[in-house]
Design a protein around this motif. Structure first.
Motif, PDB file in Angstrom:
ATOM      1  N   ARG A 193       8.333  55.370   3.434  1.00 46.49           N
ATOM      2  CA  ARG A 193       9.421  55.253   4.438  1.00 46.49           C
ATOM      3  C   ARG A 193      10.126  56.600   4.577  1.00 46.49           C
ATOM      4  NH1 ARG A 193      10.911  49.853   5.460  1.00 46.49           N
ATOM      5  NH2 ARG A 193       9.898  48.355   4.064  1.00 46.49           N
ATOM      6  N   GLU A 194      10.402  56.972   5.828  1.00 50.14           N
ATOM      7  CA  GLU A 194      11.138  58.205   6.067  1.00 50.14           C
ATOM      8  C   GLU A 194      12.142  57.974   7.218  1.00 50.14           C
ATOM      9  OE1 GLU A 194       8.440  60.730   9.150  1.00 50.14           O
ATOM     10  OE2 GLU A 194       7.894  60.908   7.028  1.00 50.14           O
ATOM     11  N   PRO A 195      13.322  58.419   7.070  1.00 58.19           N
ATOM     12  CA  PRO A 195      14.320  58.250   8.128  1.00 58.19           C
ATOM     13  C   PRO A 195      13.998  59.119   9.336  1.00 58.19           C
ATOM     14  CG  PRO A 195      15.156  59.642   6.370  1.00 58.19           C
ATOM     15  CD  PRO A 195      13.836  59.155   5.913  1.00 58.19           C
ATOM     16  N   VAL A 196      14.497  58.636  10.489  1.00 58.33           N
ATOM     17  CA  VAL A 196      14.295  59.424  11.711  1.00 58.33           C
ATOM     18  C   VAL A 196      15.303  60.561  11.712  1.00 58.33           C
ATOM     19  CG1 VAL A 196      14.349  59.394  14.255  1.00 58.33           C
ATOM     20  CG2 VAL A 196      13.462  57.428  12.977  1.00 58.33           C
ATOM     21  N   THR A 197      14.795  61.714  11.920  1.00 65.11           N
ATOM     22  CA  THR A 197      15.627  62.915  11.940  1.00 65.11           C
ATOM     23  C   THR A 197      15.293  63.702  13.197  1.00 65.11           C
ATOM     24  OG1 THR A 197      14.010  64.179  10.685  1.00 65.11           O
ATOM     25  CG2 THR A 197      15.652  62.964   9.406  1.00 65.11           C
ATOM     26  N   ASP A 198      16.023  64.752  13.374  1.00 66.89           N
ATOM     27  CA  ASP A 198      15.737  65.611  14.526  1.00 66.89           C
ATOM     28  C   ASP A 198      14.323  66.143  14.479  1.00 66.89           C
ATOM     29  OD1 ASP A 198      18.285  65.217  15.488  1.00 66.89           O
ATOM     30  OD2 ASP A 198      19.114  67.021  14.535  1.00 66.89           O
ATOM     31  N   ALA A 199      13.787  66.296  13.280  1.00 72.11           N
ATOM     32  CA  ALA A 199      12.443  66.863  13.146  1.00 72.11           C
ATOM     33  C   ALA A 199      11.367  65.898  13.609  1.00 72.11           C
ATOM     34  CB  ALA A 199      12.199  67.268  11.690  1.00 72.11           C
ATOM     35  N   ASP A 202      11.006  63.006  18.192  1.00 69.53           N
ATOM     36  CA  ASP A 202      10.058  62.936  19.313  1.00 69.53           C
ATOM     37  C   ASP A 202       8.881  62.037  18.988  1.00 69.53           C
ATOM     38  OD1 ASP A 202      11.676  64.617  20.752  1.00 69.53           O
ATOM     39  OD2 ASP A 202      10.575  66.446  20.188  1.00 69.53           O
ATOM     40  N   ALA A 203       8.360  62.128  17.784  1.00 63.80           N
ATOM     41  CA  ALA A 203       7.228  61.290  17.396  1.00 63.80           C
ATOM     42  C   ALA A 203       7.644  59.838  17.290  1.00 63.80           C
ATOM     43  CB  ALA A 203       6.665  61.774  16.067  1.00 63.80           C
ATOM     44  N   ALA A 204       8.884  59.601  16.877  1.00 60.22           N
ATOM     45  CA  ALA A 204       9.345  58.234  16.710  1.00 60.22           C
ATOM     46  C   ALA A 204       9.578  57.557  18.051  1.00 60.22           C
ATOM     47  CB  ALA A 204      10.613  58.216  15.866  1.00 60.22           C
ATOM     48  N   LEU A 205       9.947  58.303  19.073  1.00 57.02           N
ATOM     49  CA  LEU A 205      10.258  57.730  20.378  1.00 57.02           C
ATOM     50  C   LEU A 205       9.089  57.813  21.354  1.00 57.02           C
ATOM     51  CD1 LEU A 205      13.879  59.146  20.811  1.00 57.02           C
ATOM     52  CD2 LEU A 205      13.206  56.855  20.057  1.00 57.02           C
ATOM     53  N   SER A 206       7.884  58.203  20.849  1.00 56.34           N
ATOM     54  CA  SER A 206       6.742  58.398  21.756  1.00 56.34           C
ATOM     55  C   SER A 206       6.145  57.079  22.200  1.00 56.34           C
ATOM     56  CB  SER A 206       5.672  59.246  21.056  1.00 56.34           C
ATOM     57  OG  SER A 206       5.188  58.557  19.908  1.00 56.34           O
TER      58      SER A 206
END
Length: 271
Positions: A193-199, A202-206
């Motif tokens: 598990r990894e939190p959504v970050t600025d890094a 983009d991949a999380a919202l694709s």
């Protein structure tokens, strides 16, 4: 022809046939009691010298260190056995039997003695009774002197090789259980598990905002694989080694004794 003087050079010396083949050892010389001429020689034959054969020596000769007779080795070894009495005498009957075996005419030996002239008085070896009697076997005291020769038997021990057993190499196959421990690797699923970050935003919202989805991960694992390989490990052979043991051999030998009866001593003394 063998003379009395040559008797010592004949006794215990090799006897060969005309082809140079050794027959055995000369052990006894038999002479005519009347003429004193050597008539016969007994030859020890066999592996241990256990046999004794008679051979005439009228036509024999001393060559270097041995006696040579004009008869083949096989002829001499197969000569008939004859009996010699306690006094060492060969009877006329036995001598005649030997002459017949060797193909010698009895009357030819008489003619040979007649031609001897003054050295041996003519006719003294002519009668069967006289020709058959001989002096003491095996000694040279039959020569024309006053001395006696004392003889002894010697024991000679030989060896023979015998087969005592056999050894062999035999190769056969056996199956053994062996084991060996080895490391094996395999993959396991780990939930990350990894939190959504600025890094990674983009991949999380694709993808779609809300939807159903599946993801597969292929797992791998190692398993043991057994193979066999033939490998030479040693060479084996049979050999022999010689071991020497000692063994005592016993036997019996005969020895002559000479006693002298002296004027002042009525009891004989061994000399």
């Amino acid at each position: 022809m063998i003379t009395q003087a040559q008797i010592p050079a004949v006794l215990d010396h090799p006897v060969y046939d005309a082809t140079g083949d050794k027959i055995g050892e000369a052990k006894h010389v038999f002479v005519d009691d009347v003429t004193g001429r050597p008539d016969w020689v007994s030859v020890k034959t066999g592996f241990f010298g256990s046999g004794e054969s008679f051979v005439p020596i009228h036509d024999a000769s001393v060559v270097e260190d041995h006696l040579e007779v004009p008869y083949p080795k096989g002829k001499v070894k197969e000569a008939p056995n004859v009996d010699v009495d306690a006094g060492g005498h060969l009877s006329a009957e036995e001598e005649r039997r030997l002459y017949e075996y060797y193909g010698i005419r009895w009357d030819s030996t008489l003619e040979r003695d007649d031609r001897a002239g003054d050295a041996y008085s003519a006719g003294t070896a002519g009668t069967a009774a006289d020709a058959g009697t001989v002096g003491t076997a095996g000694t040279a005291d039959r020569a024309a002197d006053d001395a006696m020769t004392r003889s002894e038997e010697e024991m000679h021990v030989g060896v023979e090789q015998l087969q005592t057993g056999k050894a062999r190499l035999r190769k056969y196959v056996v199956t053994e259980e062996v084991q060996q421990t080895i490391p094996l690797r395999h993959e396991e699923v780990v939930l990350e598990r990894e939190p959504v970050t600025d890094a990674n935003r983009d991949a999380a919202l694709s993808g779609p905002e809300i939807t159903e989805a599946e993801h597969e991960v292929t797992l791998h694992a190692e398993r043991p694989v057994v193979e066999t390989e033939v490998t030479p490990v040693e060479r084996v052979r049979l050999g022999t080694e010689e071991v020497t043991d000692e063994e005592t051999v016993r036997g019996r030998v005969r020895k002559e004794r000479i006693e002298a009866e002296l004027p002042d001593d009525e009891t004989g003394k061994d000399r």
